[in-house]
Design a protein around this motif. Sequence first.
Motif, mmCIF file in Angstrom:
data_model
loop_
_atom_site.group_PDB
_atom_site.id
_atom_site.type_symbol
_atom_site.label_atom_id
_atom_site.label_comp_id
_atom_site.label_asym_id
_atom_site.label_seq_id
_atom_site.Cartn_x
_atom_site.Cartn_y
_atom_site.Cartn_z
ATOM 1 N N CYS A 178 15.710 34.783 -7.274
ATOM 2 C CA CYS A 178 14.620 35.586 -7.850
ATOM 3 C C CYS A 178 15.150 36.896 -8.426
ATOM 4 C CB CYS A 178 13.559 35.874 -6.795
ATOM 5 S SG CYS A 178 12.516 34.478 -6.424
ATOM 6 N N ALA B 296 15.198 37.881 -12.333
ATOM 7 C CA ALA B 296 14.581 39.130 -12.784
ATOM 8 C C ALA B 296 15.549 39.906 -13.669
ATOM 9 C CB ALA B 296 14.162 39.974 -11.580
ATOM 10 N N THR C 251 15.835 38.089 -17.131
ATOM 11 C CA THR C 251 14.620 38.116 -17.953
ATOM 12 C C THR C 251 14.080 39.532 -18.113
ATOM 13 O OG1 THR C 251 13.255 37.656 -16.024
ATOM 14 C CG2 THR C 251 13.981 35.755 -17.314
ATOM 15 N N TRP D 155 7.070 41.276 -18.102
ATOM 16 C CA TRP D 155 6.108 40.722 -17.162
ATOM 17 C C TRP D 155 6.728 39.598 -16.325
ATOM 18 C CZ3 TRP D 155 5.111 35.586 -17.878
ATOM 19 C CH2 TRP D 155 5.381 35.051 -19.136
ATOM 20 N N LEU D 156 7.671 38.864 -16.921
ATOM 21 C CA LEU D 156 8.342 37.801 -16.182
ATOM 22 C C LEU D 156 9.325 38.385 -15.161
ATOM 23 C CD1 LEU D 156 8.543 34.744 -15.940
ATOM 24 C CD2 LEU D 156 10.310 34.769 -17.687
ATOM 25 N N LEU E 73 9.080 41.333 -13.834
ATOM 26 C CA LEU E 73 8.250 41.955 -12.795
ATOM 27 C C LEU E 73 7.702 40.899 -11.826
ATOM 28 C CD1 LEU E 73 7.112 44.674 -11.893
ATOM 29 C CD2 LEU E 73 5.098 44.182 -13.279
ATOM 30 N N GLY E 74 7.383 39.727 -12.357
ATOM 31 C CA GLY E 74 6.913 38.628 -11.494
ATOM 32 C C GLY E 74 7.985 38.173 -10.514
ATOM 33 N N PHE E 75 9.222 38.029 -11.009
ATOM 34 C CA PHE E 75 10.318 37.640 -10.115
ATOM 35 C C PHE E 75 10.589 38.714 -9.067
ATOM 36 C CE2 PHE E 75 11.752 34.725 -13.649
ATOM 37 C CZ PHE E 75 11.481 33.559 -12.952
ATOM 38 N N ALA F 159 8.348 40.833 -7.935
ATOM 39 C CA ALA F 159 7.204 40.821 -7.015
ATOM 40 C C ALA F 159 7.329 39.697 -5.989
ATOM 41 C CB ALA F 159 5.908 40.673 -7.802
ATOM 42 N N ILE F 160 7.935 38.593 -6.388
ATOM 43 C CA ILE F 160 8.152 37.490 -5.450
ATOM 44 C C ILE F 160 9.268 37.836 -4.466
ATOM 45 C CG2 ILE F 160 8.982 35.107 -5.262
ATOM 46 C CD1 ILE F 160 7.535 34.551 -7.910
#
Length: 111
Positions: free
Chosen positions: A48, A52, A55, A60-61, A63-65, A67-68
């Motif tokens: 992850c 991150a 990307t 936003w991608l 940030l998603g990684f 956040a996970i």
Amino acid sequence: MDSGGGAVTMPANDSDPVLITGAALSYEEQFRARKRKYVIMMACRIPCLILAGLTYHVWWLALGFLAISVPLPWIAVLIANDSPPRKTEKVNRFQAEPTAIEHTTHRVIDG
């Protein structure tokens, strides 16, 4: 002749073993399983973080990684410190058949 004790002569089904104890897994087995779950969850955090970083141009991608990956250590510690729940499984236990008293009359000889 059945004495009503705990002796087992034959399981209900020849392929099913008879459970003679309701004991839980040993501490070492529980610890090994919890450690394995912890390592797997922490190993998921590394990809992850790498994804991150790769990307970062798609914010936003990335940030998603991130956040996970942030709560994974906390969740891994909670799971590793929790003892496993007791299994609810149908076990093959020996059950003695109840003996019934006959309801017929017998001839009694007085002597």
